[in-house]
Design a protein around this motif. Sequence first.
Motif, PDB file in Angstrom:
ATOM      1  N   GLY A  92       0.773  -1.229   0.000  1.00 42.90           N
ATOM      2  CA  GLY A  92       0.000   0.000   0.000  1.00 42.90           C
ATOM      3  C   GLY A  92       0.806   1.280   0.000  1.00 42.90           C
ATOM      4  N   LEU A  93       2.145   1.200  -0.008  1.00 42.96           N
ATOM      5  CA  LEU A  93       2.991   2.381  -0.049  1.00 42.96           C
ATOM      6  C   LEU A  93       3.697   2.467  -1.395  1.00 42.96           C
ATOM      7  N   SER A  94       4.246   3.640  -1.696  1.00 44.86           N
ATOM      8  CA  SER A  94       4.945   3.820  -2.973  1.00 44.86           C
ATOM      9  C   SER A  94       6.194   2.940  -3.049  1.00 44.86           C
ATOM     10  N   LYS A  95       6.815   2.678  -1.893  1.00 41.18           N
ATOM     11  CA  LYS A  95       7.965   1.776  -1.849  1.00 41.18           C
ATOM     12  C   LYS A  95       7.462   0.392  -1.456  1.00 41.18           C
ATOM     13  N   ASP A  96       7.725  -0.623  -2.316  1.00 48.08           N
ATOM     14  CA  ASP A  96       7.262  -1.981  -2.039  1.00 48.08           C
ATOM     15  C   ASP A  96       8.030  -2.587  -0.861  1.00 48.08           C
ATOM     16  N   LEU A  97       7.441  -3.594  -0.259  1.00 45.36           N
ATOM     17  CA  LEU A  97       8.018  -4.253   0.922  1.00 45.36           C
ATOM     18  C   LEU A  97       8.862  -5.447   0.494  1.00 45.36           C
ATOM     19  N   LEU A  98      10.079  -5.525   1.002  1.00 44.47           N
ATOM     20  CA  LEU A  98      10.998  -6.609   0.643  1.00 44.47           C
ATOM     21  C   LEU A  98      10.687  -7.873   1.434  1.00 44.47           C
ATOM     22  N   LEU A  99      10.628  -8.992   0.715  1.00 41.74           N
ATOM     23  CA  LEU A  99      10.565 -10.331   1.311  1.00 41.74           C
ATOM     24  C   LEU A  99      11.861 -11.035   0.908  1.00 41.74           C
ATOM     25  N   PRO A 100      12.897 -10.987   1.765  1.00 40.98           N
ATOM     26  CA  PRO A 100      14.193 -11.559   1.393  1.00 40.98           C
ATOM     27  C   PRO A 100      14.096 -13.064   1.146  1.00 40.98           C
ATOM     28  N   PHE A 101      15.008 -13.584   0.338  1.00 47.15           N
ATOM     29  CA  PHE A 101      15.028 -15.030   0.064  1.00 47.15           C
ATOM     30  C   PHE A 101      15.133 -15.831   1.358  1.00 47.15           C
ATOM     31  N   ARG A 102      15.957 -15.353   2.294  1.00 50.76           N
ATOM     32  CA  ARG A 102      16.174 -16.104   3.536  1.00 50.76           C
ATOM     33  C   ARG A 102      14.919 -16.162   4.404  1.00 50.76           C
ATOM     34  N   GLU A 103      13.960 -15.267   4.153  1.00 48.72           N
ATOM     35  CA  GLU A 103      12.730 -15.224   4.942  1.00 48.72           C
ATOM     36  C   GLU A 103      11.562 -15.917   4.245  1.00 48.72           C
ATOM     37  N   GLN A 104      11.828 -16.604   3.134  1.00 47.16           N
ATOM     38  CA  GLN A 104      10.768 -17.296   2.400  1.00 47.16           C
ATOM     39  C   GLN A 104      10.715 -18.767   2.821  1.00 47.16           C
ATOM     40  N   GLN A 105       9.586 -19.186   3.357  1.00 43.48           N
ATOM     41  CA  GLN A 105       9.399 -20.586   3.727  1.00 43.48           C
ATOM     42  C   GLN A 105       9.526 -21.475   2.505  1.00 43.48           C
ATOM     43  N   THR A 106       8.906 -21.029   1.408  1.00 41.94           N
ATOM     44  CA  THR A 106       9.062 -21.638   0.079  1.00 41.94           C
ATOM     45  C   THR A 106       9.191 -20.505  -0.921  1.00 41.94           C
ATOM     46  N   PRO A 107       9.869 -20.710  -2.041  1.00 39.49           N
ATOM     47  CA  PRO A 107      10.029 -19.636  -3.025  1.00 39.49           C
ATOM     48  C   PRO A 107       8.685 -19.101  -3.515  1.00 39.49           C
ATOM     49  N   VAL A 108       8.625 -17.792  -3.702  1.00 41.64           N
ATOM     50  CA  VAL A 108       7.385 -17.163  -4.168  1.00 41.64           C
ATOM     51  C   VAL A 108       7.591 -16.663  -5.599  1.00 41.64           C
ATOM     52  N   ARG A 109       6.492 -16.353  -6.264  1.00 41.23           N
ATOM     53  CA  ARG A 109       6.544 -15.896  -7.654  1.00 41.23           C
ATOM     54  C   ARG A 109       5.642 -14.671  -7.826  1.00 41.23           C
ATOM     55  N   PRO A 110       5.888 -13.852  -8.852  1.00 45.47           N
ATOM     56  CA  PRO A 110       5.048 -12.679  -9.095  1.00 45.47           C
ATOM     57  C   PRO A 110       3.577 -13.061  -9.280  1.00 45.47           C
ATOM     58  N   GLY A 111       2.695 -12.267  -8.688  1.00 51.72           N
ATOM     59  CA  GLY A 111       1.270 -12.533  -8.773  1.00 51.72           C
ATOM     60  C   GLY A 111       0.732 -13.384  -7.642  1.00 51.72           C
ATOM     61  N   GLN A 112       1.612 -14.036  -6.913  1.00 54.55           N
ATOM     62  CA  GLN A 112       1.188 -14.893  -5.801  1.00 54.55           C
ATOM     63  C   GLN A 112       0.827 -14.033  -4.576  1.00 54.55           C
TER      64      GLN A 112
END
Length: 289
Positions: A92-112
């Motif tokens: 909801g902000l002009s700057k998007d929120l980072l989800l680092p690779f190390r914080e991903q339980q499983t890899p994510v993809r655009p649109g998910q």
Amino acid sequence: MAVIGKRNILSIERSSGPGLYLNGGALGEILLPGRYIPRDIPPENKLDVFVYLDSEDRLVATTETPRAMVGEFAYLKVISVNSQVGAFLDWGLSKDLLLPFREQQTPVRPGQWVIVYVQLDPRNKRIFASTRLYRFLNRETPCYRENQPVSLLISGKTPLGFKAIVDNAHEGLLFHDKLSSPLTIGQKLNGFFRTIRPGGKIDLSLDASGYKRVNTVTEKIVDALERNGGRLAFDDDSSPETIREAFGISKKAFKQALGALYKSRRIRFQNPGIELLDNTTYSPSDATA
């Protein structure tokens, strides 16, 4: 002192070309860029703003409202994936929120869409997200009472039912056989604490139970009847989905309330629909007689 990752009420210190500088206490002056300055400044010269680091790691304020703040769980959409740092989420902000690779339980993809916890890195003060939710759920036994209202965020599905994050702190379960219709991941709704099972597992419900539930639902139905000229196109044959949409309750709770109202001669069935009778006064004690 202003808190990074939260909304703050800050006073205006001065105005300049880039915008307004706000008093951030120990954090110093915080810039509110010109594009976020409201048209009407409050007489006390204080603004409600969200404080975070911009793309150049400068402390800034915004009058925009993020979909989640630091310390909260949220259901957010993946906008893009950067092969070097991780995924970026729309919060909801002009700057998007980072989800680092190390914080991903499983890899994510655009649109998910993903359930994340928003946190603040204490070293560099950057805000980031994590899908490793179990790190941030409170494992202590909560001090809820039976039928206590709670806020829920549906976070997953199991063979037994739907997992939900309770009051932004605990995890509980809504059993399939207690639901009148399926839920969806990311759905926010109000529910009720039911009990604690062995091992500290929390049972939840979308409806209060027993006397309290019947009393509350009958009041809702009578109020709806009065607002609609004494008649409603709902009865025992109405679908669970339409009942949930209209009254926010299960069909079971709705039928129990109709039975209590009929028993007390407060309504009659029209086949289809129900009609309000005004020749008696309904008493909550009639629901449990």
